[in-house]
Design a protein around this motif. Structure first.
Motif, mmCIF file in Angstrom:
data_model
loop_
_atom_site.group_PDB
_atom_site.id
_atom_site.type_symbol
_atom_site.label_atom_id
_atom_site.label_comp_id
_atom_site.label_asym_id
_atom_site.label_seq_id
_atom_site.Cartn_x
_atom_site.Cartn_y
_atom_site.Cartn_z
ATOM 1 N N UNK A 157 -32.278 5.674 19.938
ATOM 2 C CA UNK A 157 -32.654 4.363 20.495
ATOM 3 C C UNK A 157 -32.248 3.148 19.654
ATOM 4 N N UNK A 158 -32.437 3.192 18.342
ATOM 5 C CA UNK A 158 -32.091 2.036 17.498
ATOM 6 C C UNK A 158 -30.577 1.776 17.503
ATOM 7 N N UNK A 159 -29.785 2.834 17.384
ATOM 8 C CA UNK A 159 -28.322 2.693 17.404
ATOM 9 C C UNK A 159 -27.847 2.256 18.789
ATOM 10 N N UNK A 160 -28.502 2.760 19.828
ATOM 11 C CA UNK A 160 -28.145 2.373 21.191
ATOM 12 C C UNK A 160 -28.406 0.884 21.403
ATOM 13 N N UNK A 161 -29.506 0.379 20.843
ATOM 14 C CA UNK A 161 -29.807 -1.043 20.954
ATOM 15 C C UNK A 161 -28.767 -1.883 20.204
ATOM 16 N N UNK A 162 -28.335 -1.437 19.029
ATOM 17 C CA UNK A 162 -27.281 -2.149 18.284
ATOM 18 C C UNK A 162 -25.985 -2.180 19.083
ATOM 19 N N UNK A 163 -25.654 -1.053 19.706
ATOM 20 C CA UNK A 163 -24.456 -0.974 20.535
ATOM 21 C C UNK A 163 -24.567 -1.923 21.723
ATOM 22 N N UNK A 164 -25.716 -1.933 22.367
ATOM 23 C CA UNK A 164 -25.931 -2.812 23.514
ATOM 24 C C UNK A 164 -25.793 -4.282 23.101
ATOM 25 N N UNK A 165 -26.354 -4.646 21.957
ATOM 26 C CA UNK A 165 -26.232 -6.029 21.466
ATOM 27 C C UNK A 165 -24.773 -6.396 21.195
ATOM 28 N N UNK A 166 -24.028 -5.467 20.621
ATOM 29 C CA UNK A 166 -22.608 -5.721 20.355
ATOM 30 C C UNK A 166 -21.844 -5.908 21.666
ATOM 31 N N UNK A 167 -22.165 -5.084 22.665
ATOM 32 C CA UNK A 167 -21.511 -5.227 23.974
ATOM 33 C C UNK A 167 -21.864 -6.557 24.624
ATOM 34 N N UNK A 168 -23.125 -6.970 24.510
ATOM 35 C CA UNK A 168 -23.541 -8.244 25.102
ATOM 36 C C UNK A 168 -22.818 -9.401 24.417
ATOM 37 N N UNK A 169 -22.695 -9.335 23.104
ATOM 38 C CA UNK A 169 -21.968 -10.362 22.353
ATOM 39 C C UNK A 169 -20.511 -10.386 22.779
ATOM 40 N N UNK A 170 -19.913 -9.224 22.887
ATOM 41 C CA UNK A 170 -18.516 -9.128 23.317
ATOM 42 C C UNK A 170 -18.346 -9.679 24.732
ATOM 43 N N UNK A 171 -19.256 -9.309 25.614
ATOM 44 C CA UNK A 171 -19.167 -9.689 27.020
ATOM 45 C C UNK A 171 -19.120 -11.209 27.192
#
Length: 134
Positions: A82-96
């Protein structure tokens, strides 16, 4: 093939693409086939993990990567804790938020039963293609 037409249309609109398919299926191979048909050279595609993508975003390197690649295929995020998935999601949102200025398209590849979190679909608004016979 209907999936290809859908892929092509959304690929050209710079929309985040998410290919889902049966466990053990070769979805990455199909992704390369879709990209080839969209006239993207295989040498301009890089396959990375979610951890690598988070590092790229933290270091501010998307523009640098766009000098060498047109597409990043991201896999191995459906087994993140979950913690790594949240970091990945934040990176994708920033990229998006800046995807066109980075000049890189992202294609996510996962198992068909992986839903992520509601934020994956709500915040990122990816176009999901379910690959049946990978």
């Amino acid at each position: 093939m209907k999936e290809l037409e859908v892929f092509e249309k959304n690929f050209e609109s710079w929309r985040l693409m998410w290919l889902q398919g049966p466990d053990g299926a070769n979805k990455v191979r199909i992704t390369y086939e879709f990209l080839r048909l969209c006239k993207v050279s295989e040498t301009r595609v890089m396959k990375i993990t979610a951890h690598q993508f988070v590092d790229i975003m933290k270091k501010g390197l998307p523009k640098t990567y766009s000098s060498f690649y047109d597409v990043l295929i991201i896999q191995s995020f459906d087994s993140l804790r979950p913690k790594a998935l949240l970091s990945f999601l934040r990176a994708l949102m920033s990229y998006n938020d800046f995807k066109k200025s980075f000049g890189l398209r992202i294609v996510l590849v996962s198992k068909e039963n992986f839903l992520g979190t509601p934020l994956f679909t709500k915040e990122l608004n990816p176009f999901i293609i379910r690959v049946k016979n990978a």
